[in-house]
Design a protein around this motif. Structure first.
Motif, mmCIF file in Angstrom:
data_model
loop_
_atom_site.group_PDB
_atom_site.id
_atom_site.type_symbol
_atom_site.label_atom_id
_atom_site.label_comp_id
_atom_site.label_asym_id
_atom_site.label_seq_id
_atom_site.Cartn_x
_atom_site.Cartn_y
_atom_site.Cartn_z
ATOM 1 N N ARG A 126 -65.667 18.897 -41.405
ATOM 2 C CA ARG A 126 -66.225 19.260 -42.712
ATOM 3 C C ARG A 126 -67.199 20.418 -42.577
ATOM 4 N NH1 ARG A 126 -69.149 15.160 -47.098
ATOM 5 N NH2 ARG A 126 -68.940 16.566 -48.885
ATOM 6 N N ALA A 127 -67.992 20.423 -41.508
ATOM 7 C CA ALA A 127 -68.937 21.516 -41.282
ATOM 8 C C ALA A 127 -68.197 22.840 -41.103
ATOM 9 C CB ALA A 127 -69.806 21.211 -40.064
ATOM 10 N N VAL A 128 -67.112 22.840 -40.342
ATOM 11 C CA VAL A 128 -66.323 24.055 -40.134
ATOM 12 C C VAL A 128 -65.723 24.529 -41.455
ATOM 13 C CG1 VAL A 128 -64.255 24.997 -39.045
ATOM 14 C CG2 VAL A 128 -65.823 23.567 -37.706
ATOM 15 N N ARG A 129 -65.203 23.586 -42.239
ATOM 16 C CA ARG A 129 -64.605 23.955 -43.531
ATOM 17 C C ARG A 129 -65.637 24.607 -44.441
ATOM 18 N NH1 ARG A 129 -64.246 20.945 -48.215
ATOM 19 N NH2 ARG A 129 -64.737 18.969 -47.162
ATOM 20 N N LEU A 130 -66.822 24.017 -44.543
ATOM 21 C CA LEU A 130 -67.867 24.600 -45.397
ATOM 22 C C LEU A 130 -68.358 25.932 -44.850
ATOM 23 C CD1 LEU A 130 -69.953 21.417 -46.346
ATOM 24 C CD2 LEU A 130 -68.277 22.638 -47.736
ATOM 25 N N TYR A 131 -68.387 26.052 -43.532
ATOM 26 C CA TYR A 131 -68.816 27.312 -42.910
ATOM 27 C C TYR A 131 -67.863 28.447 -43.290
ATOM 28 C CZ TYR A 131 -70.365 30.515 -39.212
ATOM 29 O OH TYR A 131 -70.842 31.592 -38.513
ATOM 30 N N ARG A 132 -66.585 28.153 -43.263
ATOM 31 C CA ARG A 132 -65.590 29.171 -43.613
ATOM 32 C C ARG A 132 -65.642 29.543 -45.091
ATOM 33 N NH1 ARG A 132 -60.672 26.440 -40.057
ATOM 34 N NH2 ARG A 132 -61.292 27.342 -38.035
ATOM 35 N N LEU A 133 -66.101 28.581 -45.902
ATOM 36 C CA LEU A 133 -66.243 28.849 -47.340
ATOM 37 C C LEU A 133 -67.607 29.448 -47.682
ATOM 38 C CD1 LEU A 133 -64.694 25.519 -48.724
ATOM 39 C CD2 LEU A 133 -63.652 27.802 -48.798
ATOM 40 N N ASP A 134 -68.426 29.710 -46.657
ATOM 41 C CA ASP A 134 -69.791 30.219 -46.829
ATOM 42 C C ASP A 134 -70.644 29.256 -47.657
ATOM 43 O OD1 ASP A 134 -71.802 32.066 -46.330
ATOM 44 O OD2 ASP A 134 -71.433 33.168 -48.184
ATOM 45 N N ARG A 135 -70.430 27.955 -47.437
ATOM 46 C CA ARG A 135 -71.193 26.939 -48.164
ATOM 47 C C ARG A 135 -71.938 25.997 -47.227
ATOM 48 N NH1 ARG A 135 -66.667 24.259 -51.504
ATOM 49 N NH2 ARG A 135 -68.266 22.624 -51.635
ATOM 50 N N THR A 154 -76.060 12.668 -39.011
ATOM 51 C CA THR A 154 -76.533 13.523 -37.921
ATOM 52 C C THR A 154 -75.410 14.333 -37.271
ATOM 53 O OG1 THR A 154 -78.358 11.991 -37.502
ATOM 54 C CG2 THR A 154 -77.830 13.557 -35.761
ATOM 55 N N PRO A 155 -74.205 13.777 -37.054
ATOM 56 C CA PRO A 155 -73.138 14.608 -36.459
ATOM 57 C C PRO A 155 -72.824 15.855 -37.289
ATOM 58 C CG PRO A 155 -72.554 12.294 -36.312
ATOM 59 C CD PRO A 155 -73.785 12.366 -37.180
ATOM 60 N N PHE A 156 -72.875 15.723 -38.629
ATOM 61 C CA PHE A 156 -72.650 16.908 -39.467
ATOM 62 C C PHE A 156 -73.762 17.926 -39.257
ATOM 63 C CE2 PHE A 156 -73.362 19.474 -43.203
ATOM 64 C CZ PHE A 156 -72.095 19.899 -43.556
ATOM 65 N N VAL A 157 -75.004 17.456 -39.202
ATOM 66 C CA VAL A 157 -76.138 18.358 -39.015
ATOM 67 C C VAL A 157 -76.038 19.054 -37.664
ATOM 68 C CG1 VAL A 157 -78.654 18.504 -38.861
ATOM 69 C CG2 VAL A 157 -77.600 16.974 -40.533
ATOM 70 N N GLU A 158 -75.662 18.313 -36.626
ATOM 71 C CA GLU A 158 -75.486 18.918 -35.301
ATOM 72 C C GLU A 158 -74.433 20.032 -35.358
ATOM 73 O OE1 GLU A 158 -74.455 15.872 -32.562
ATOM 74 O OE2 GLU A 158 -76.468 14.986 -32.500
ATOM 75 N N ALA A 159 -73.310 19.740 -36.027
ATOM 76 C CA ALA A 159 -72.249 20.743 -36.122
ATOM 77 C C ALA A 159 -72.705 21.948 -36.935
ATOM 78 C CB ALA A 159 -71.005 20.110 -36.761
#
Length: 313
Positions: free
Chosen positions: A204-213, A228-233
């Motif tokens: 999910r973190a990668v997906r939002l990163y690619r969407l600039d979100r 926490t795993p999402f925050v780490e990513a």
């Protein structure tokens, strides 16, 4: 008459130093409500190591000055002693500030409950910023009289739904503030509901990163749900840092390193404080606080140096 008073005071001073705890406790109980109690005797009892002796003096005795209380708060580490001072009928802003500085969770909770405690806005802001991982403060902050609306909005970012209901039920906020608090609550529900079934936090973190979100709003929502795993990513992606190093920093209990990592990730110091508390588990007494309310407290050179120790060049 003067000589008789001197004799009486010397007798009280001797009792205050008596080796028997029950004698000192009896004296403390007798003079805790006496406004004209001899200051030297009161100070001796206030510094007594036995709780039965010093607690009633710390809580009730009006003879203690702010200077006395500041000295006691600086010298005493026991939670019950700090809480006794926090429970006094009136606690001045400097004394409140000193209690908060000690980082004692229980004493700060008592202070928040005390309507007679004056907590100035900078100190209250420090409490709000470090409250993310201190659930025992949430209800107290939400019900605190004269809570500035901007603090209520910040509090709504990480408290549970029952505390948000308390904030929404206050009658001292305008409609716009209540609307913003409701919007925060709605967004946090949306965070859970918008996740894809079976999607890993890292994905999910990668997906939002690619969407600039992959911004502070997303990180704040994840923190509110203790993801926490999402925050780490998110930190790994934003800071261009290997996940293993990010995890090592978050687990090191090092507020300087966590702060530096957040700086490298382009986050605000306010977000860095939430990450210190919620993702890194750093206690309020050890957290790095914002300078001037919003600025990073370390220089870029200092933060670069800290990160180099963890292999981030």
């Amino acid at each position: 008459l003067f000589r008789s008073a001197q004799v009486a005071i010397r007798a009280l001073e001797q009792l205050a130093r008596d080796h028997a705890e029950h004698v000192r406790a009896a004296l403390a109980s007798a003079i805790k409500d006496v406004a004209c109690a001899p200051p030297a005797v009161v100070r001796t009892l206030a510094h007594d190591i036995e709780r039965s002796v010093s607690e009633p003096i710390l809580h009730y005795c009006v003879t203690l000055t702010d200077a006395d209380l500041l000295e006691i708060v600086a010298a005493r580490g026991e939670s019950w002693a700090l809480a006794a001072v926090a429970r006094r009928a009136r606690v001045s802003a400097p004394v409140s500030d000193a209690i908060v500085d000690r980082g004692d969770v229980e004493a700060t909770a008592v202070l928040l409950d005390n309507a007679g405690a004056v907590i100035d806005e900078p100190t209250l802001e420090r409490i709000v910023e470090s409250a993310a991982d201190r659930r025992e403060w949430h209800d107290r902050l939400a019900a605190r009289p004269h809570l500035p609306s901007r603090f209520a909005l910040r509090l709504a970012q990480f408290v549970d739904q029952s505390v948000i209901r308390t904030l929404k039920q206050r009658n001292d906020f305008d409609d716009a503030t209540i609307g913003e608090i409701a919007a925060v609550a709605r967004r946090r529900v949306d965070w859970i509901e918008s996740g894809r079934p079976g999607e890993a936090p890292e994905t999910r973190a990668v997906r939002l990163y690619r969407l600039d979100r992959l911004d502070e709003t997303a990180i704040g929502d994840a923190l509110s749900w203790e993801e926490t795993p999402f925050v780490e990513a998110a930190l790994s992606l934003r800071a261009a840092a290997p996940p293993a190093i990010v995890r090592r920093i978050l687990q090191a209990n090092n507020p300087r390193a966590v702060t530096a990592l957040c700086w490298r990730a382009g986050l605000t110091m306010r977000c860095a404080m939430q990450i210190q508390a919620r993702a890194a588990g750093i206690s309020p007494s050890r957290m790095l606080n914002a300078r001037n309310g919003a600025d990073y407290p370390l220089s870029p050179d200092d933060m670069t140096g800290v990160l180099a120790l963890y292999g981030l060049g």
